[in-house]
Design a protein around this motif. Structure first.
Motif, PDB file in Angstrom:
ATOM      1  N   LYS A  38       0.815  -1.216   0.000  1.00  0.00           N
ATOM      2  CA  LYS A  38       0.000   0.000   0.000  1.00  0.00           C
ATOM      3  C   LYS A  38       0.854   1.274   0.000  1.00  0.00           C
ATOM      4  O   LYS A  38       0.333   2.364  -0.209  1.00  0.00           O
ATOM      5  N   ILE A  51       1.353   1.110 -11.625  1.00  0.00           N
ATOM      6  CA  ILE A  51       0.164   1.111 -10.785  1.00  0.00           C
ATOM      7  C   ILE A  51       0.584   1.424  -9.352  1.00  0.00           C
ATOM      8  O   ILE A  51       1.670   1.031  -8.927  1.00  0.00           O
ATOM      9  N   THR A  52      -0.261   2.142  -8.657  1.00  0.00           N
ATOM     10  CA  THR A  52       0.041   2.398  -7.257  1.00  0.00           C
ATOM     11  C   THR A  52      -0.187   1.117  -6.465  1.00  0.00           C
ATOM     12  O   THR A  52      -1.017   0.280  -6.829  1.00  0.00           O
ATOM     13  N   ASP A  55      -3.794   0.692  -5.451  1.00  0.00           N
ATOM     14  CA  ASP A  55      -4.649   0.226  -6.548  1.00  0.00           C
ATOM     15  C   ASP A  55      -4.419  -1.249  -6.848  1.00  0.00           C
ATOM     16  O   ASP A  55      -5.369  -1.988  -7.110  1.00  0.00           O
ATOM     17  N   ALA A  58      -6.211  -3.188  -4.205  1.00  0.00           N
ATOM     18  CA  ALA A  58      -7.664  -3.108  -4.414  1.00  0.00           C
ATOM     19  C   ALA A  58      -8.123  -3.988  -5.574  1.00  0.00           C
ATOM     20  O   ALA A  58      -9.150  -4.671  -5.477  1.00  0.00           O
ATOM     21  N   VAL A  59      -7.360  -4.007  -6.660  1.00  0.00           N
ATOM     22  CA  VAL A  59      -7.707  -4.848  -7.810  1.00  0.00           C
ATOM     23  C   VAL A  59      -7.657  -6.317  -7.431  1.00  0.00           C
ATOM     24  O   VAL A  59      -8.545  -7.102  -7.783  1.00  0.00           O
ATOM     25  N   LYS A  62     -10.664  -7.163  -5.389  1.00  0.00           N
ATOM     26  CA  LYS A  62     -11.857  -7.152  -6.249  1.00  0.00           C
ATOM     27  C   LYS A  62     -11.943  -8.449  -7.062  1.00  0.00           C
ATOM     28  O   LYS A  62     -13.016  -9.042  -7.196  1.00  0.00           O
TER      29      LYS A  62
END
Length: 187
Positions: A38, A51-52, A55, A58-59, A62
């Motif tokens: 993170k 990409i951070t 993110d 989170a992906v 998901k």
């Protein structure tokens, strides 16, 4: 009872959850939201130009949720084997699973509190790792380790791949035969 409980929702844990949930295994992820990813900017992850870390995490979550993985926020504190399954103690709650995958990155406290054999880490800034077999098995029955805590490089692509590897090994053990997950383009 869950088929698989995963401790840690970073790249190794979420990747493991994608594979176990997609294989139809009832999957729980206990995540304390402390992944070092993170704080990262990632430009060396295959398939992502940049990409951070937040993110990427989170992906991953998901994707795992899409296949049915359940996520709860909490800190796992101890694992206790009980009659062929494992009880996970976390923030005053307890969860039961047939198999547990520890994917806690650089945090070895739940492993140490559970009597899992650890050893000094080899990566910079990684003090302690779980002493596990190449397939991810630890000395505690039905408990596996994946990612940085299992001694692999902390690069996200490597920890995610190790999470997938260990998940496939767990699913194979649950199924009693080697599990393979190959999707095919629908044209």
């Amino acid at each position: 009872m869950y088929d698989v409980a995963i401790i840690g929702g970073g790249p190794a844990g979420a990747s493991a959850a994608i594979f176990t949930a997609k294989a139809g295994k009832k999957t729980l992820v206990i995540d304390n939201d402390q992944s070092v990813t993170k704080r990262a900017w990632v430009e060396n992850h295959y398939g992502a130009e940049g990409i951070t870390g937040p993110d990427l995490v989170a992906v991953g979550k998901k994707q795992a949720t899409k296949f049915g993985a359940e996520f709860v926020t909490g800190k796992a504190t101890k694992l206790v084997p009980v009659n062929g399954s494992v009880t996970i103690e976390a923030d005053g709650q307890s969860y039961e699973a047939l198999h547990v995958i520890i994917a806690t990155g650089l945090f070895a406290d739940v492993a140490e509190a559970s009597g899992i054999v650890t050893k000094p880490g080899t990566e910079p800034r990684i003090k302690t790792i779980v002493d596990c077999a190449p397939d991810g098995k630890t000395n505690l029955a039905n408990v596996w380790a994946a990612g940085t805590i299992a001694g692999v490089s902390m690069h996200t692509i490597i920890t995610a791949g190790d999470g997938a590897k260990v998940a496939i090994n767990v699913v194979s053990e649950l199924n009693g035969e080697r599990y393979v997950d190959h999707d095919v383009l629908k044209v």
